[in-house]
Design a protein around this motif. Structure first.
Motif, PDB file in Angstrom:
ATOM      1  N   ALA A   1       0.824  -1.214   0.000  1.00  0.00           N
ATOM      2  CA  ALA A   1       0.000   0.000   0.000  1.00  0.00           C
ATOM      3  C   ALA A   1       0.853   1.256   0.000  1.00  0.00           C
ATOM      4  N   SER A   2       2.047   1.174  -0.594  1.00  0.00           N
ATOM      5  CA  SER A   2       2.896   2.357  -0.677  1.00  0.00           C
ATOM      6  C   SER A   2       2.281   3.378  -1.628  1.00  0.00           C
ATOM      7  N   LEU A   3       2.761   4.599  -1.526  1.00  0.00           N
ATOM      8  CA  LEU A   3       2.205   5.705  -2.311  1.00  0.00           C
ATOM      9  C   LEU A   3       2.292   5.433  -3.809  1.00  0.00           C
ATOM     10  N   ASP A   4       3.464   4.972  -4.266  1.00  0.00           N
ATOM     11  CA  ASP A   4       3.611   4.751  -5.704  1.00  0.00           C
ATOM     12  C   ASP A   4       2.860   3.522  -6.182  1.00  0.00           C
ATOM     13  N   LEU A   5       2.734   2.499  -5.309  1.00  0.00           N
ATOM     14  CA  LEU A   5       2.018   1.288  -5.716  1.00  0.00           C
ATOM     15  C   LEU A   5       0.520   1.550  -5.843  1.00  0.00           C
ATOM     16  N   VAL A   6      -0.053   2.255  -4.862  1.00  0.00           N
ATOM     17  CA  VAL A   6      -1.476   2.606  -4.948  1.00  0.00           C
ATOM     18  C   VAL A   6      -1.708   3.517  -6.154  1.00  0.00           C
ATOM     19  N   GLY A   7      -0.788   4.476  -6.358  1.00  0.00           N
ATOM     20  CA  GLY A   7      -0.897   5.339  -7.535  1.00  0.00           C
ATOM     21  C   GLY A   7      -0.817   4.552  -8.827  1.00  0.00           C
ATOM     22  N   HIS A   8       0.019   3.514  -8.838  1.00  0.00           N
ATOM     23  CA  HIS A   8       0.140   2.645 -10.012  1.00  0.00           C
ATOM     24  C   HIS A   8      -1.173   1.927 -10.312  1.00  0.00           C
ATOM     25  N   GLU A   9      -1.747   1.292  -9.281  1.00  0.00           N
ATOM     26  CA  GLU A   9      -2.971   0.507  -9.517  1.00  0.00           C
ATOM     27  C   GLU A   9      -4.132   1.398  -9.944  1.00  0.00           C
ATOM     28  N   TYR A  10      -4.313   2.529  -9.274  1.00  0.00           N
ATOM     29  CA  TYR A  10      -5.367   3.447  -9.703  1.00  0.00           C
ATOM     30  C   TYR A  10      -5.021   4.117 -11.030  1.00  0.00           C
ATOM     31  N   GLY A  11      -3.720   4.146 -11.370  1.00  0.00           N
ATOM     32  CA  GLY A  11      -3.336   4.635 -12.693  1.00  0.00           C
ATOM     33  C   GLY A  11      -3.909   3.773 -13.804  1.00  0.00           C
ATOM     34  N   HIS A  12      -4.079   2.475 -13.532  1.00  0.00           N
ATOM     35  CA  HIS A  12      -4.732   1.608 -14.518  1.00  0.00           C
ATOM     36  C   HIS A  12      -6.176   2.042 -14.755  1.00  0.00           C
ATOM     37  N   ALA A  13      -6.832   2.518 -13.701  1.00  0.00           N
ATOM     38  CA  ALA A  13      -8.208   2.999 -13.856  1.00  0.00           C
ATOM     39  C   ALA A  13      -8.239   4.239 -14.744  1.00  0.00           C
ATOM     40  N   VAL A  14      -7.285   5.147 -14.545  1.00  0.00           N
ATOM     41  CA  VAL A  14      -7.209   6.337 -15.390  1.00  0.00           C
ATOM     42  C   VAL A  14      -6.957   5.929 -16.841  1.00  0.00           C
ATOM     43  N   TYR A  15      -6.042   5.002 -17.028  1.00  0.00           N
ATOM     44  CA  TYR A  15      -5.748   4.503 -18.379  1.00  0.00           C
ATOM     45  C   TYR A  15      -6.994   3.912 -19.021  1.00  0.00           C
ATOM     46  N   GLN A  16      -7.710   3.069 -18.293  1.00  0.00           N
ATOM     47  CA  GLN A  16      -8.903   2.418 -18.841  1.00  0.00           C
ATOM     48  C   GLN A  16      -9.960   3.432 -19.242  1.00  0.00           C
ATOM     49  N   HIS A  17     -10.049   4.518 -18.481  1.00  0.00           N
ATOM     50  CA  HIS A  17     -11.088   5.520 -18.723  1.00  0.00           C
ATOM     51  C   HIS A  17     -10.538   6.744 -19.465  1.00  0.00           C
ATOM     52  N   SER A  18      -9.521   6.535 -20.270  1.00  0.00           N
ATOM     53  CA  SER A  18      -8.985   7.593 -21.132  1.00  0.00           C
ATOM     54  C   SER A  18      -9.075   7.137 -22.581  1.00  0.00           C
ATOM     55  N   GLY A  19      -9.490   8.029 -23.453  1.00  0.00           N
ATOM     56  CA  GLY A  19      -9.622   7.662 -24.852  1.00  0.00           C
ATOM     57  C   GLY A  19     -10.613   6.532 -25.028  1.00  0.00           C
ATOM     58  N   SER A  20     -10.271   5.589 -25.899  1.00  0.00           N
ATOM     59  CA  SER A  20     -11.143   4.461 -26.201  1.00  0.00           C
ATOM     60  C   SER A  20     -10.471   3.166 -25.739  1.00  0.00           C
ATOM     61  N   ASP A  21     -10.857   2.033 -26.332  1.00  0.00           N
ATOM     62  CA  ASP A  21     -10.256   0.746 -25.989  1.00  0.00           C
ATOM     63  C   ASP A  21      -8.800   0.693 -26.445  1.00  0.00           C
ATOM     64  N   ASP A  22      -8.023  -0.226 -25.830  1.00  0.00           N
ATOM     65  CA  ASP A  22      -6.642  -0.384 -26.270  1.00  0.00           C
ATOM     66  C   ASP A  22      -6.414  -1.638 -27.100  1.00  0.00           C
ATOM     67  N   GLY A  23      -7.361  -2.571 -27.127  1.00  0.00           N
ATOM     68  CA  GLY A  23      -7.249  -3.758 -27.959  1.00  0.00           C
ATOM     69  C   GLY A  23      -6.620  -4.962 -27.303  1.00  0.00           C
ATOM     70  N   GLY A  24      -5.953  -4.770 -26.140  1.00  0.00           N
ATOM     71  CA  GLY A  24      -5.413  -5.901 -25.414  1.00  0.00           C
ATOM     72  C   GLY A  24      -4.248  -6.612 -26.071  1.00  0.00           C
ATOM     73  N   THR A  25      -3.569  -5.990 -27.021  1.00  0.00           N
ATOM     74  CA  THR A  25      -2.418  -6.594 -27.684  1.00  0.00           C
ATOM     75  C   THR A  25      -1.187  -6.521 -26.775  1.00  0.00           C
ATOM     76  N   PRO A  26      -0.095  -7.233 -27.119  1.00  0.00           N
ATOM     77  CA  PRO A  26       1.122  -7.120 -26.308  1.00  0.00           C
ATOM     78  C   PRO A  26       1.595  -5.683 -26.121  1.00  0.00           C
ATOM     79  N   GLU A  27       1.582  -4.900 -27.187  1.00  0.00           N
ATOM     80  CA  GLU A  27       2.003  -3.506 -27.043  1.00  0.00           C
ATOM     81  C   GLU A  27       1.069  -2.729 -26.134  1.00  0.00           C
ATOM     82  N   ALA A  28      -0.228  -3.007 -26.240  1.00  0.00           N
ATOM     83  CA  ALA A  28      -1.186  -2.334 -25.362  1.00  0.00           C
ATOM     84  C   ALA A  28      -0.941  -2.709 -23.911  1.00  0.00           C
TER      85      ALA A  28
END
Length: 531
Positions: free
Chosen positions: A339-366
């Motif tokens: 529950a460190s500051l950067d780890l919590v920021g990392h996990e919630y960063g995935h939420a920001v990523y998911q809710h930015s723009g459109s889908d990413d396609g789930g490819t290796p690069e994505a």
């Protein structure tokens, strides 16, 4: 306008708006003195400046004209339309307009179009598109029933607990667009949960594609000093670890119920106490929310004024985001919660990523770009809070204070030190390449207050522009995300963002371009110039 092109139906005024709303700042530990001019970014003025309704309407009308004029280029045919845009506010009043494509009323996966406009509603640059192909000949009548599609999708998961209601759509990210069922499948184990998106061909029941939406981060307060101030809900002998001003943000155990008690004092400051872990989670999440608002003009983790809950006590050396909440485990010796500051920021960063723009396609690069996005938002949160020693000061190491290993889980200035690639490769799912790009953009190759960073190619040395500007450019580029999301698209999007954010300067644009070249992402056809 091409007189022979089909008419494009878009919403110009009846649009959905997603704009930043006011939130109260939290009291916390005093920030340390900035070591250099760029590090004072953490205390710079807020980027919060949402455009008014007139500017949003002007932007929607302008983009509607562009879509109509480019109907042929966008392969718009009979029965095709674009829904009214979702408008997200960004840095310095920029607006991002997401148009979802439909075909005879069915959603088109991979057909989204994203445009941007300035604070006055004037369109900025070209539109960004997903996989725009002609949908002529794609029918709308399924031969495979929804129930049969659900059965096919279920077979793709492990230890399946729930299969969602199938949704009929047109899948347009493959070579040949196809009518398909989209099915959500939830399952897996506590150690390896799954939230799959499965696409089943609606004519022959073949599986077009599947990808897991779970994003893994790492396989009184403990990390943030004492005392810290967090926002909770309740009064009069009944308090809950639920944020009253950030809807959706709460913290509790693995059953999903937020912790509650009769006094508004939480945790004991030890690394094994789960209530303490929730203190650290709420502190970090509330600060990340504030960073997103102050630096980026974003309203909440989802861009629409909402956050997501957290669960602590995961019995594994791991942490993850599953599309609905984050779940945090512990280190190898089970002496510290993740529950460190950067780890919590990392996990919630995935939420920001998911809710930015459109889908990413789930490819290796994505997957690579998604995981790196978590690191970038984690580092940005850590720099925004700006702890002073003996607490963990801001840096570009992710999870270094969790006791997971000899140094850190991810190293952004030299990923190879953690066994990850420094340079771009098409099939890698590692966050290393984009992490490295971000560090070079923010700090350069030989910063005064940070470790030196190698390059994979291109001229040296590189001079950084500071983490706040780097975060602005990265985040603004992320708003153009379309499936399939690739390093080539990310390069184009961030160059476009740098040009829009700093129209009177080439320094930020040139630094963005040089950092991509330095990690071996080459120049792209049609790449914008600075001026």
């Amino acid at each position: 306008m091409n007189p022979r092109a089909p008419k494009v139906k878009v919403g110009a005024t009846a649009f959905v708006t997603v704009v930043a709303m006011g939130t109260s700042a939290l009291a916390g530990l005093p920030a340390r003195a900035a070591p250099d001019a760029r590090s004072s970014d953490a205390q710079a003025p807020s980027a919060f400046a949402p455009p008014g309704a007139e500017a949003r309407e002007r932007a929607a009308s302008g983009v509607a004209r562009i879509l109509a004029e480019r109907a042929g280029e966008l392969r718009v045919g009979p029965g095709d339309a674009f829904e009214p845009p979702v408008i997200t506010s960004g840095v310095r009043g920029l607006q991002y307009l997401l148009y979802r494509r439909t075909h005879h009323g069915l959603p088109v996966y991979g057909g989204d179009v994203i445009a941007s406009a300035d604070s006055g509603g004037t369109t900025v640059g070209p539109v960004t598109t997903g996989q725009q192909v002609s949908l002529e000949g794609v029918g709308t009548v399924a031969r495979i029933s929804a129930g049969d599609a659900a059965s096919v999708a279920r077979a793709q998961g492990r230890a399946v607990r729930e299969v969602g209601t199938p949704r009929l759509l047109v899948h347009a990210t493959t070579t040949r667009p196809r009518l398909a069922w989209e099915v959500a499948v939830t399952g897996g184990t506590e150690q390896a949960p799954e939230v799959l998106r499965v696409f089943v061909d609606a004519l022959d029941a073949s599986v077009i594609g599947t990808h897991d939406q779970v994003r893994y981060g790492l396989g009184n307060s403990f990390y943030n000093g004492n005392p810290v101030t967090i926002q909770t809900t309740g009064s009069g002998g009944s308090f809950v670890m639920r944020d009253p001003t950030r809807p959706g943000l709460a913290c509790g155990g693995q059953n999903g119920t937020p912790y509650s008690k009769s006094v508004d004092t939480w945790g004991n400051g030890t690394g094994t106490n789960l209530e303490t872990a929730c203190v650290d989670v709420l502190f970090a999440a509330q600060k990340e929310w504030d960073m997103l608002r102050t630096w980026l003009g974003r309203d909440g983790l989802d861009g629409a004024g909402h956050a997501f809950p957290a669960r602590v006590g995961l019995n594994q050396v791991n942490a993850y985001w599953n599309g609905s909440y984050i779940s945090l485990g512990h280190n190898q010796s089970n002496t510290r919660q993740a529950a460190s500051l950067d780890l919590v920021g990392h996990e919630y960063g995935h939420a920001v990523y998911q809710h930015s723009g459109s889908d990413d396609g789930g490819t290796p690069e994505a997957l690579s770009l998604s995981e790196s996005s978590g690191d970038i938002f984690g580092a940005a949160t850590e720099h925004y809070v700006n702890h002073a020693p003996p607490l963990d000061p801001p840096n570009y190491l992710i999870g270094e204070d969790l006791g997971f290993g000899p140094e850190a889980v991810h190293n952004m200035y030299n990923p190879s030190l953690q066994g990850e690639p420094n340079c771009y490769t098409a099939l890698s799912t590692s966050p290393g390449p984009q992490d490295h790009w971000f560090y070079l953009l923010a700090e350069g190759t030989s910063p005064q207050n940070g470790p030196p960073s190698p390059v994979c190619g291109g001229p040296t040395p590189l001079t950084g522009i500071g983490i706040r500007k780097a975060t602005e450019i990265f985040y603004s580029g992320l708003q153009y995300k379309t499936a399939p999301w690739t390093y080539a698209k990310a390069r184009m999007a961030t160059l476009r963002a740098a040009k829009a954010l700093y129209p009177k300067s080439c320094a930020e644009y040139n630094a963005t371009k040089a950092a991509w070249t330095a990690i071996s992402v080459p120049a792209q056809r049609g790449e914008p110039g600075c001026l």
